[in-house]
Design a protein around this motif. Structure first.
Motif, PDB file in Angstrom:
ATOM      1  N   LEU A  81     -13.377  -3.285   0.390  1.00  0.00           N
ATOM      2  CA  LEU A  81     -13.096  -2.280   1.532  1.00  0.00           C
ATOM      3  C   LEU A  81     -14.507  -1.555   2.221  1.00  0.00           C
ATOM      4  O   LEU A  81     -14.931  -0.908   1.246  1.00  0.00           O
ATOM      5  CB  LEU A  81     -11.990  -1.365   0.722  1.00  0.00           C
ATOM      6  N   VAL A 103       1.098  -0.877  -0.218  1.00  0.00           N
ATOM      7  CA  VAL A 103      -0.242   0.158  -0.003  1.00  0.00           C
ATOM      8  C   VAL A 103       0.775   1.591   0.481  1.00  0.00           C
ATOM      9  O   VAL A 103       1.757   1.597   0.749  1.00  0.00           O
ATOM     10  CB  VAL A 103      -1.037  -0.098   0.891  1.00  0.00           C
ATOM     11  N   TYR A 155      -7.054  -2.103   5.667  1.00  0.00           N
ATOM     12  CA  TYR A 155      -6.129  -2.770   4.447  1.00  0.00           C
ATOM     13  C   TYR A 155      -6.380  -4.221   4.284  1.00  0.00           C
ATOM     14  O   TYR A 155      -5.818  -4.766   2.915  1.00  0.00           O
ATOM     15  CB  TYR A 155      -6.055  -2.092   3.445  1.00  0.00           C
TER      16      TYR A 155
END
Length: 541
Positions: free
Chosen positions: A524, A245, A534
């Motif tokens: 999500l 991420v 996440y």
């Protein structure tokens, strides 16, 4: 004595979102194969130390790279994480015994043990640590005595019975206790690693150890971009789809929107008129929160030590106008400090709606109170400054407050001081401000999470307001009426009304968050509590 209630207060303002959008993402083939999520956020990371993390950004980061006995699901309920199961307390409601799951490890391969929880909690409550989260431990046995220096941290009510068993003893029953354990303040710490790192622990990625789905990469303590990389030692790593991420701090809302539309971001928060412009766009996702944005007034300054001056400020501001006309992003008027969204489990009534609108606007009365305050203080004029972060939304809100107060209160000059996020935190904690802009979203589903912020001894009481009656009401809600639901509810509502009467804090609006998310993002879900995780996210290829 009435029966002790066991269920958590319900958080009613919940919106679960399955993300779908109109952006094609613009990812390279390598990025798609590698599962890289690109996220824009509003502010810098202040710390990676769970004992010191308090602001939303730090707590969000801790929730990606760390984990406690529990985490939040999409409804805001606490679910087992490092704990194997939820447990029932002892008959008196004071003792909980948790078992740590097999195979839980730190990112360096070291096993996570019960001692890691005992060390972490005792480190956080140690006055030498000066943790802004220490007050969350108030309900644990001996915390108060440790905080005031009459007992040693080693007497805190937590004990490692063996490698995988943690026993916790409370000072009084807390129906929401296991939900509280999902908060980063209650995460474990590896004593050997922390003590070896010393003062550098949590100041950069290298000097931090992790036990969550990801590890922190490329954060030097001051930079505005970093990454979360999949933790190969995480106990549930097989369910983590994302390899990385990538985080980028973006303070200008239009810049974030442009980067999203150009495919350089997969997820970004937007605000203000951009939300109105994006209505009808499938990429727009709204998260309603039981949260309040507000200003705190520094009661250590002569001007705001005066109750009439504070009340004049409160009455001069129009929460409805700010939410609907200035922000225009789905935010709503604040009825009071405690937002709507907390239901009485016996009557099914909403806490804030039962209290009613205690956050009115009355410019005529504001002027009268301001005139009285000036006479009491022996002044004709005053100049104050609003401290805020240097994001677009913070500056916009501060400019509204500046205009409303300058226009309504004769002789008052209001300036705006917009500084980087970490500077605002530092100035807030040190009391170096007149008025500071901030907000609160709950870390557990109970109104006391808001009301505790203004207790005399709470670290987040930046304005240093102190009121014996208020402190007693908070104590009654926490301790005296711990087993009497009706009286506890009444004490909390009385505390909420007292905030309105004394105005150490002025509610501005009830928070709604707006995001743009592309159509590749799956899994999500936004819940009413905790950070956006996440761990369960994946990208369509």
């Amino acid at each position: 004595m009435k029966k002790r209630y066991k269920k958590l207060l319900a958080v009613t303002t919940v919106m679960l979102l399955t993300l779908a959008g109109c952006s094609n993402g613009g990812k390279t083939a390598a990025e798609k194969e590698k599962q890289v999520l690109k996220v824009g956020i509003e502010s810098e990371l202040s710390t990676a130390d769970v004992s010191l993390a308090m602001d939303n950004t730090a707590c969000s980061v801790m929730s990606q790279v760390g984990e406690g006995l529990f985490s939040f699901d999409e409804t805001g309920a606490a679910v087992p994480a490092l704990a194997t199961d939820k447990v029932e307390p002892s008959a008196d409601g004071l003792t909980y015994t948790f078992t740590i799951r097999d195979g839980a490890k730190w990112s360096d391969g070291t096993p996570i043990t019960a001692k890691d929880f005992e060390y972490s909690w005792k480190r956080t409550v140690d006055p030498k640590t000066a943790s802004p989260q220490a007050y969350y431990f108030e309900g644990i046995k001996n915390y108060k005595e440790i905080a005031d220096g009459t007992k040693d941290k080693e007497e805190l009510g937590i004990k490692a019975l063996d490698e995988q068993t943690v026993e916790v003893t409370l000072a009084y029953p807390m129906s929401y206790f296991q939900q509280l354990l999902a908060v980063p303040a209650f995460y474990p710490l590896n004593q050997e690693f922390v003590e070896k790192a010393g003062k550098e622990y949590g100041t950069n990625a290298e000097h931090t150890l992790y036990n969550g789905p990801f590890v922190l990469k490329d954060w030097d303590g001051t930079n505005t971009s970093w990454s979360y990389v999949k933790n190969k030692e995480y106990w549930d790593k097989d369910k983590v789809a994302l390899d990385e991420v990538q985080i980028q701090v973006i303070k200008e809302v239009t810049t974030g929107k442009n980067l999203f539309e150009d495919g350089q971001l997969d997820l970004v928060k937007i605000s203000g008129e951009l939300v109105a412009q994006e209505q009808g766009n499938e990429a727009l996702k709204i998260r309603k929160l039981p949260g309040t944005y507000y200003i705190q007034l520094n009661t250590q300054k002569d001007l705001f030590a005066n109750t009439n001056a504070r009340k004049a400020i409160a009455l001069a501001l129009d929460s409805e106008k700010l939410a609907k006309n200035v922000l225009n992003d789905g935010s709503e008027k604040s009825l009071g400090f405690v937002p709507t969204g907390f239901k009485n489990q016996e009557t099914d009534q909403d806490f804030a709606e039962e209290v009613g609108d205690i956050n009115p606007t009355d410019q005529k009365q504001a002027k009268q109170l301001w005139s009285t305050a000036k006479k009491e203080l022996g002044i004709d004029k005053a100049t104050v400054s609003i401290l805020c972060s240097d994001s677009d939304s913070a500056k916009k809100i501060s400019e509204y407050i500046q205009g409303a107060l300058n226009e309504t209160l004769e002789g008052l000059t209001v300036n705006v001081s917009a500084v980087p996020f970490n500077n605002r935190l530092e100035k807030s904690r040190s009391g170096d401000f007149d008025i500071v802009l901030g907000g609160w979203t709950p870390v557990y589903a109970d109104p006391i999470d808001f009301l505790s912020l203004l207790h005399t001894n709470t670290s987040n009481n930046f304005g240093k307001w102190s009121n014996e009656k208020y402190d007693q009401l908070v104590k009654d809600a926490n301790e005296t009426y711990a087993n009497d639901y009706e009286k506890r509810w009444e004490a909390m509502q009385a505390a909420d009304r007292l905030v309105a009467e004394e105005a150490p804090l002025v509610p501005l609006y009830q928070i709604t968050e707006a995001y743009l998310a592309n159509n590749e993002v799956q899994g999500l879900d936004f819940g009413p509590l905790g950070s956006i995780y996440y761990k369960n996210v994946s990208l369509k290829n």
